[in-house]
Design a protein around this motif. Structure first.
Motif, PDB file in Angstrom:
ATOM      1  N   GLU A  95       0.814  -1.223   0.000  1.00  0.00           N
ATOM      2  CA  GLU A  95       0.000   0.000   0.000  1.00  0.00           C
ATOM      3  C   GLU A  95       0.844   1.268   0.000  1.00  0.00           C
ATOM      4  O   GLU A  95       0.453   2.287  -0.554  1.00  0.00           O
ATOM      5  CB  GLU A  95      -0.959  -0.004   1.189  1.00  0.00           C
ATOM      6  N   ARG A  96       2.021   1.227   0.637  1.00  0.00           N
ATOM      7  CA  ARG A  96       2.944   2.369   0.671  1.00  0.00           C
ATOM      8  C   ARG A  96       4.292   1.978   0.073  1.00  0.00           C
ATOM      9  O   ARG A  96       5.309   2.561   0.405  1.00  0.00           O
ATOM     10  CB  ARG A  96       3.124   2.860   2.110  1.00  0.00           C
ATOM     11  N   LEU A  97       4.294   0.963  -0.793  1.00  0.00           N
ATOM     12  CA  LEU A  97       5.520   0.434  -1.409  1.00  0.00           C
ATOM     13  C   LEU A  97       6.552   0.082  -0.349  1.00  0.00           C
ATOM     14  O   LEU A  97       7.748   0.266  -0.518  1.00  0.00           O
ATOM     15  CB  LEU A  97       6.086   1.442  -2.426  1.00  0.00           C
ATOM     16  N   GLU A  98       6.063  -0.454   0.759  1.00  0.00           N
ATOM     17  CA  GLU A  98       6.914  -0.728   1.918  1.00  0.00           C
ATOM     18  C   GLU A  98       7.718  -2.022   1.809  1.00  0.00           C
ATOM     19  O   GLU A  98       8.626  -2.247   2.607  1.00  0.00           O
ATOM     20  CB  GLU A  98       6.066  -0.747   3.204  1.00  0.00           C
ATOM     21  N   HIS A  99       7.420  -2.867   0.847  1.00  0.00           N
ATOM     22  CA  HIS A  99       8.151  -4.118   0.660  1.00  0.00           C
ATOM     23  C   HIS A  99       9.073  -3.997  -0.549  1.00  0.00           C
ATOM     24  O   HIS A  99       8.747  -3.313  -1.513  1.00  0.00           O
ATOM     25  CB  HIS A  99       7.197  -5.287   0.437  1.00  0.00           C
ATOM     26  N   CYS A 100      10.211  -4.688  -0.494  1.00  0.00           N
ATOM     27  CA  CYS A 100      11.138  -4.674  -1.622  1.00  0.00           C
ATOM     28  C   CYS A 100      11.694  -6.076  -1.830  1.00  0.00           C
ATOM     29  O   CYS A 100      12.106  -6.735  -0.879  1.00  0.00           O
ATOM     30  CB  CYS A 100      12.283  -3.699  -1.376  1.00  0.00           C
ATOM     31  N   MET A 101      11.683  -6.507  -3.093  1.00  0.00           N
ATOM     32  CA  MET A 101      12.211  -7.817  -3.455  1.00  0.00           C
ATOM     33  C   MET A 101      13.259  -7.613  -4.546  1.00  0.00           C
ATOM     34  O   MET A 101      13.029  -6.881  -5.506  1.00  0.00           O
ATOM     35  CB  MET A 101      11.064  -8.670  -4.003  1.00  0.00           C
ATOM     36  N   GLU A 102      14.432  -8.224  -4.365  1.00  0.00           N
ATOM     37  CA  GLU A 102      15.445  -8.203  -5.422  1.00  0.00           C
ATOM     38  C   GLU A 102      15.213  -9.421  -6.295  1.00  0.00           C
ATOM     39  O   GLU A 102      15.018 -10.527  -5.788  1.00  0.00           O
ATOM     40  CB  GLU A 102      16.838  -8.195  -4.814  1.00  0.00           C
ATOM     41  N   THR A 103      15.209  -9.221  -7.604  1.00  0.00           N
ATOM     42  CA  THR A 103      14.910 -10.303  -8.521  1.00  0.00           C
ATOM     43  C   THR A 103      16.055 -10.533  -9.494  1.00  0.00           C
ATOM     44  O   THR A 103      16.829  -9.618  -9.785  1.00  0.00           O
ATOM     45  CB  THR A 103      13.634 -10.009  -9.326  1.00  0.00           C
ATOM     46  N   GLY A 104      16.146 -11.749  -9.990  1.00  0.00           N
ATOM     47  CA  GLY A 104      17.171 -12.102 -10.960  1.00  0.00           C
ATOM     48  C   GLY A 104      16.664 -13.206 -11.868  1.00  0.00           C
ATOM     49  O   GLY A 104      15.521 -13.660 -11.735  1.00  0.00           O
ATOM     50  N   PRO A 105      17.495 -13.665 -12.791  1.00  0.00           N
ATOM     51  CA  PRO A 105      17.096 -14.683 -13.751  1.00  0.00           C
ATOM     52  C   PRO A 105      16.475 -15.915 -13.076  1.00  0.00           C
ATOM     53  O   PRO A 105      16.994 -16.417 -12.083  1.00  0.00           O
ATOM     54  CB  PRO A 105      18.402 -15.048 -14.451  1.00  0.00           C
TER      55      PRO A 105
ATOM     56  N   ASP B 127      -4.917  -5.017  -7.751  1.00  0.00           N
ATOM     57  CA  ASP B 127      -5.060  -3.831  -6.896  1.00  0.00           C
ATOM     58  C   ASP B 127      -3.912  -3.610  -5.912  1.00  0.00           C
ATOM     59  O   ASP B 127      -4.071  -2.856  -4.952  1.00  0.00           O
ATOM     60  CB  ASP B 127      -6.395  -3.853  -6.138  1.00  0.00           C
ATOM     61  N   VAL B 128      -2.763  -4.242  -6.114  1.00  0.00           N
ATOM     62  CA  VAL B 128      -1.614  -4.033  -5.222  1.00  0.00           C
ATOM     63  C   VAL B 128      -0.658  -3.032  -5.882  1.00  0.00           C
ATOM     64  O   VAL B 128      -0.143  -3.280  -6.973  1.00  0.00           O
ATOM     65  CB  VAL B 128      -0.876  -5.357  -4.930  1.00  0.00           C
ATOM     66  N   PRO B 129      -0.412  -1.890  -5.221  1.00  0.00           N
ATOM     67  CA  PRO B 129       0.543  -0.922  -5.767  1.00  0.00           C
ATOM     68  C   PRO B 129       1.932  -1.546  -5.884  1.00  0.00           C
ATOM     69  O   PRO B 129       2.354  -2.319  -5.013  1.00  0.00           O
ATOM     70  CB  PRO B 129       0.547   0.194  -4.718  1.00  0.00           C
ATOM     71  N   HIS B 130       2.637  -1.200  -6.982  1.00  0.00           N
ATOM     72  CA  HIS B 130       3.991  -1.713  -7.178  1.00  0.00           C
ATOM     73  C   HIS B 130       4.783  -0.790  -8.090  1.00  0.00           C
ATOM     74  O   HIS B 130       4.218   0.064  -8.777  1.00  0.00           O
ATOM     75  CB  HIS B 130       3.980  -3.149  -7.719  1.00  0.00           C
ATOM     76  N   LEU B 131       6.100  -0.958  -8.042  1.00  0.00           N
ATOM     77  CA  LEU B 131       7.010  -0.145  -8.841  1.00  0.00           C
ATOM     78  C   LEU B 131       8.293  -0.932  -9.060  1.00  0.00           C
ATOM     79  O   LEU B 131       9.018  -1.214  -8.108  1.00  0.00           O
ATOM     80  CB  LEU B 131       7.304   1.172  -8.111  1.00  0.00           C
ATOM     81  N   PRO B 132       8.583  -1.329 -10.307  1.00  0.00           N
ATOM     82  CA  PRO B 132       9.855  -1.994 -10.597  1.00  0.00           C
ATOM     83  C   PRO B 132      10.944  -0.961 -10.869  1.00  0.00           C
ATOM     84  O   PRO B 132      10.678   0.108 -11.420  1.00  0.00           O
ATOM     85  CB  PRO B 132       9.551  -2.821 -11.845  1.00  0.00           C
TER      86      PRO B 132
ATOM     87  N   LEU C 232       8.297   7.652  -2.421  1.00  0.00           N
ATOM     88  CA  LEU C 232       8.577   6.648  -1.394  1.00  0.00           C
ATOM     89  C   LEU C 232       9.703   5.687  -1.787  1.00  0.00           C
ATOM     90  O   LEU C 232      10.250   4.987  -0.949  1.00  0.00           O
ATOM     91  CB  LEU C 232       7.311   5.841  -1.077  1.00  0.00           C
ATOM     92  N   VAL C 233      10.032   5.673  -3.089  1.00  0.00           N
ATOM     93  CA  VAL C 233      11.082   4.777  -3.583  1.00  0.00           C
ATOM     94  C   VAL C 233      12.276   5.626  -4.008  1.00  0.00           C
ATOM     95  O   VAL C 233      12.122   6.557  -4.792  1.00  0.00           O
ATOM     96  CB  VAL C 233      10.573   3.940  -4.774  1.00  0.00           C
ATOM     97  N   PRO C 234      13.467   5.326  -3.461  1.00  0.00           N
ATOM     98  CA  PRO C 234      14.660   6.122  -3.831  1.00  0.00           C
ATOM     99  C   PRO C 234      14.958   6.051  -5.317  1.00  0.00           C
ATOM    100  O   PRO C 234      14.747   5.006  -5.945  1.00  0.00           O
ATOM    101  CB  PRO C 234      15.787   5.496  -3.015  1.00  0.00           C
ATOM    102  N   ALA C 235      15.428   7.137  -5.863  1.00  0.00           N
ATOM    103  CA  ALA C 235      15.755   7.190  -7.294  1.00  0.00           C
ATOM    104  C   ALA C 235      16.995   6.403  -7.598  1.00  0.00           C
ATOM    105  O   ALA C 235      17.803   6.103  -6.795  1.00  0.00           O
ATOM    106  CB  ALA C 235      15.940   8.634  -7.709  1.00  0.00           C
TER     107      ALA C 235
END
Length: 96
Positions: A37-47, A56-61, A93-96
């Motif tokens: 809801e506030r982009l409070e979770h972060c997941m690192e992804t790879g191959p 309805d879940v806010p997200h930002l890659p 809310l997400v660092p540049a």
């Protein structure tokens, strides 16, 4: 389904897909996915990683790496962009 490439330093705008689910399979590169809801979770992804984003879940890659991140994306929305709801109030809310 479609193929997405996020260049180094690239990021999407904070958004959600109203009433539609998203599944993402990372083919190459690395990226971070912020969600909640506030982009409070972060997941690192790879191959080889599979990411599921409920409707309805806010997200930002974000690709903060030095090579393109490539992924296959599938949504339950046949029109791909019609269910996108931009959330500009979450951008800072997400660092540049």
């Amino acid at each position: 389904m479609h193929l997405l490439t996020v260049p180094p330093g690239g990021r999407a705008k904070a958004h959600k897909h109203a009433t539609h689910e998203t599944a993402i399979y990372v083919i190459s590169g690395r990226a971070k996915m912020y969600w909640g809801e506030r982009l409070e979770h972060c997941m690192e992804t790879g191959p080889g990683d599979m990411i599921y984003i409920p409707a309805d879940v806010p997200h930002l890659p974000l690709n903060d790496g030095d090579e393109p991140a490539v992924a296959v994306i599938a949504r339950t929305d046949p029109h791909e962009q019609e269910s996108v709801v931009l959330l500009p109030e979450l951008e800072a809310l997400v660092p540049a």
